[in-house]
Scaffold this motif. Structure first.
Motif, PDB file in Angstrom:
ATOM      1  N   ILE A  68      47.958  34.751  41.707  1.00 56.84           N
ATOM      2  CA  ILE A  68      48.513  33.583  42.396  1.00 56.84           C
ATOM      3  C   ILE A  68      47.750  33.333  43.695  1.00 56.84           C
ATOM      4  CG2 ILE A  68      50.553  32.649  43.534  1.00 56.84           C
ATOM      5  CD1 ILE A  68      52.262  34.228  41.587  1.00 56.84           C
ATOM      6  N   MET A  69      47.275  32.112  43.862  1.00 53.36           N
ATOM      7  CA  MET A  69      46.535  31.747  45.064  1.00 53.36           C
ATOM      8  C   MET A  69      47.489  31.611  46.245  1.00 53.36           C
ATOM      9  SD  MET A  69      43.993  28.474  45.538  1.00 53.36           S
ATOM     10  CE  MET A  69      43.127  28.897  44.018  1.00 53.36           C
ATOM     11  N   ASP A  70      47.130  32.221  47.381  1.00 55.81           N
ATOM     12  CA  ASP A  70      47.990  32.143  48.555  1.00 55.81           C
ATOM     13  C   ASP A  70      47.727  30.851  49.323  1.00 55.81           C
ATOM     14  OD1 ASP A  70      45.677  32.510  50.078  1.00 55.81           O
ATOM     15  OD2 ASP A  70      46.028  34.645  50.381  1.00 55.81           O
ATOM     16  N   GLU A  71      48.416  30.676  50.440  1.00 58.12           N
ATOM     17  CA  GLU A  71      48.310  29.437  51.212  1.00 58.12           C
ATOM     18  C   GLU A  71      46.929  29.227  51.820  1.00 58.12           C
ATOM     19  OE1 GLU A  71      50.305  31.423  55.235  1.00 58.12           O
ATOM     20  OE2 GLU A  71      51.392  29.912  54.065  1.00 58.12           O
ATOM     21  N   ASN A  72      46.144  30.295  51.886  1.00 61.89           N
ATOM     22  CA  ASN A  72      44.781  30.194  52.420  1.00 61.89           C
ATOM     23  C   ASN A  72      43.737  29.991  51.323  1.00 61.89           C
ATOM     24  OD1 ASN A  72      45.589  30.660  55.158  1.00 61.89           O
ATOM     25  ND2 ASN A  72      45.783  32.848  54.670  1.00 61.89           N
ATOM     26  N   GLY A  73      44.216  29.825  50.069  1.00 67.57           N
ATOM     27  CA  GLY A  73      43.300  29.601  48.959  1.00 67.57           C
ATOM     28  C   GLY A  73      42.678  30.875  48.413  1.00 67.57           C
ATOM     29  N   HIS A  74      43.245  32.039  48.783  1.00 68.73           N
ATOM     30  CA  HIS A  74      42.708  33.317  48.307  1.00 68.73           C
ATOM     31  C   HIS A  74      43.521  33.829  47.130  1.00 68.73           C
ATOM     32  CE1 HIS A  74      42.471  37.806  48.319  1.00 68.73           C
ATOM     33  NE2 HIS A  74      41.182  37.508  48.343  1.00 68.73           N
ATOM     34  N   GLN A  75      42.823  34.272  46.094  1.00 67.20           N
ATOM     35  CA  GLN A  75      43.454  34.839  44.903  1.00 67.20           C
ATOM     36  C   GLN A  75      42.902  36.248  44.712  1.00 67.20           C
ATOM     37  OE1 GLN A  75      43.988  32.114  41.471  1.00 67.20           O
ATOM     38  NE2 GLN A  75      42.984  33.697  40.254  1.00 67.20           N
ATOM     39  N   ALA A  76      43.771  37.252  44.727  1.00 69.84           N
ATOM     40  CA  ALA A  76      43.321  38.645  44.687  1.00 69.84           C
ATOM     41  C   ALA A  76      42.443  38.938  43.484  1.00 69.84           C
ATOM     42  CB  ALA A  76      44.522  39.587  44.699  1.00 69.84           C
ATOM     43  N   ASN A  77      42.773  38.349  42.330  1.00 71.83           N
ATOM     44  CA  ASN A  77      41.949  38.536  41.130  1.00 71.83           C
ATOM     45  C   ASN A  77      41.575  37.165  40.571  1.00 71.83           C
ATOM     46  OD1 ASN A  77      41.449  38.673  38.123  1.00 71.83           O
ATOM     47  ND2 ASN A  77      41.600  40.857  38.538  1.00 71.83           N
ATOM     48  N   ASN A 105      47.174  29.242  39.992  1.00 73.33           N
ATOM     49  CA  ASN A 105      46.093  30.078  39.486  1.00 73.33           C
ATOM     50  C   ASN A 105      44.881  29.202  39.219  1.00 73.33           C
ATOM     51  OD1 ASN A 105      44.548  31.155  36.903  1.00 73.33           O
ATOM     52  ND2 ASN A 105      45.396  32.923  37.960  1.00 73.33           N
ATOM     53  N   SER A 106      43.703  29.719  39.553  1.00 76.43           N
ATOM     54  CA  SER A 106      42.486  28.926  39.394  1.00 76.43           C
ATOM     55  C   SER A 106      41.490  29.545  38.422  1.00 76.43           C
ATOM     56  CB  SER A 106      41.801  28.755  40.759  1.00 76.43           C
ATOM     57  OG  SER A 106      41.430  30.030  41.285  1.00 76.43           O
ATOM     58  N   SER A 107      41.901  30.604  37.696  1.00 74.55           N
ATOM     59  CA  SER A 107      40.935  31.303  36.849  1.00 74.55           C
ATOM     60  C   SER A 107      41.363  31.479  35.392  1.00 74.55           C
ATOM     61  CB  SER A 107      40.627  32.694  37.438  1.00 74.55           C
ATOM     62  OG  SER A 107      41.818  33.467  37.519  1.00 74.55           O
ATOM     63  N   ILE A 108      42.672  31.580  35.127  1.00 73.02           N
ATOM     64  CA  ILE A 108      43.137  31.797  33.753  1.00 73.02           C
ATOM     65  C   ILE A 108      42.866  30.556  32.904  1.00 73.02           C
ATOM     66  CG2 ILE A 108      45.120  32.286  32.265  1.00 73.02           C
ATOM     67  CD1 ILE A 108      44.383  34.661  33.882  1.00 73.02           C
ATOM     68  N   LYS A 109      42.101  30.726  31.827  1.00 75.81           N
ATOM     69  CA  LYS A 109      41.787  29.626  30.920  1.00 75.81           C
ATOM     70  C   LYS A 109      42.598  29.700  29.630  1.00 75.81           C
ATOM     71  CE  LYS A 109      37.034  28.916  32.511  1.00 75.81           C
ATOM     72  NZ  LYS A 109      35.603  28.841  32.107  1.00 75.81           N
ATOM     73  N   HIS A 110      43.005  30.919  29.255  1.00 78.83           N
ATOM     74  CA  HIS A 110      43.728  31.102  27.995  1.00 78.83           C
ATOM     75  C   HIS A 110      44.959  31.975  28.246  1.00 78.83           C
ATOM     76  CE1 HIS A 110      40.071  29.493  26.247  1.00 78.83           C
ATOM     77  NE2 HIS A 110      39.403  30.424  26.904  1.00 78.83           N
ATOM     78  N   PHE A 111      46.137  31.413  27.986  1.00 79.75           N
ATOM     79  CA  PHE A 111      47.385  32.146  28.182  1.00 79.75           C
ATOM     80  C   PHE A 111      48.174  32.153  26.882  1.00 79.75           C
ATOM     81  CE2 PHE A 111      51.894  32.147  29.937  1.00 79.75           C
ATOM     82  CZ  PHE A 111      51.917  33.533  30.067  1.00 79.75           C
TER      83      PHE A 111
END
Length: 223
Positions: A68-77, A105-111
């Motif tokens: 999950i992207m935080d308020e600063n636009g950072h996503q741990a993974n 989320n900015s990375s998951i393409k397939h769920f």
């Protein structure tokens, strides 16, 4: 075994795909965590698949937090691109947890969420979260009993604003049994055509200025 697998992923620096099937195990209902921490530590894994029996309850909030992207636009993974979770306990907060993930989320393409016990409200929450998602390409809800008739208009509404989705798996769901999947497939096809035409019609701006760099010259960086 679940916790040991999570610990292994924490320290692995080369594995790209990991699948864990615990359906054949027996035991009392327990709640496991550790995969969230593993995703924070691991930056090579691209595909994670967890198949769980009903007596194993996964800590979903802990699992999705690094995605999950935080308020600063950072996503741990931001390395994981495919996530599949099946057989979740009915006690799991499926809708709320995964909806929060898909919204930011900015990375998951397939769920892939093949969980028969998923409720209708969970499915509604998941689908609505896709209004804000611009990375997911495929969503598989096959064999989810919660994909009922009331979910159909929600999906169609979302597809009016989401042009990233390419496929929604509905095999074995009540919606599929009623033949509603044909209309959804058709809308997905229209979205793909509309997106392709939009890209073709984009007009490149005519350049009006240029910058020449003289490396090692006193005039370096001067337009």
């Amino acid at each position: 075994m679940l916790d040991k697998s999570a610990d292994m992923l924490c320290h692995n620096i080369g594995l790209k795909r990991f699948s864990l099937d615990l359906f054949r195990t027996e035991g009392r209902t327990t709640k496991h965590s550790g995969f969230g921490n593993a995703l924070k530590m691991n930056h090579t894994l691209q595909h994670l698949e967890l198949q769980l029996p009903v007596h194993v309850e996964l800590d979903l909030e802990e699992l999705v937090q690094p995605l999950i992207m935080d308020e600063n636009g950072h996503q741990a993974n931001s390395t994981l691109t495919a996530l599949r979770v099946s057989g979740l306990s009915t006690m799991s907060s499926v809708g709320a947890s995964f909806a929060r993930m898909l919204q930011k989320n900015s990375s998951i393409k397939h769920f892939d969420l093949r969980t028969p016990s998923t409720s209708e409200s969970d499915v509604q929450e998941l689908i609505r979260s896709l209004v804000e998602n611009h990375s997911l390409e495929t969503l598989n809800l096959s064999y989810c009993n919660g994909v009922k008739g009331s979910v159909f208009p929600t999906i169609m509404d979302v597809l009016l604003v989401n042009f990233t989705l390419k496929d929604i798996g509905l095999v074995g769901t009540p919606l599929h049994a009623k033949g509603k999947h044909f209309a959804i497939k058709e809308q997905l096809r229209r979205n793909a055509m509309s997106k392709e035409l939009h890209l073709k019609n984009l007009i490149m701006a005519r350049p009006t200025s240029a910058r020449v760099i003289f490396c090692g010259s006193p005039y370096a960086g001067t337009p």
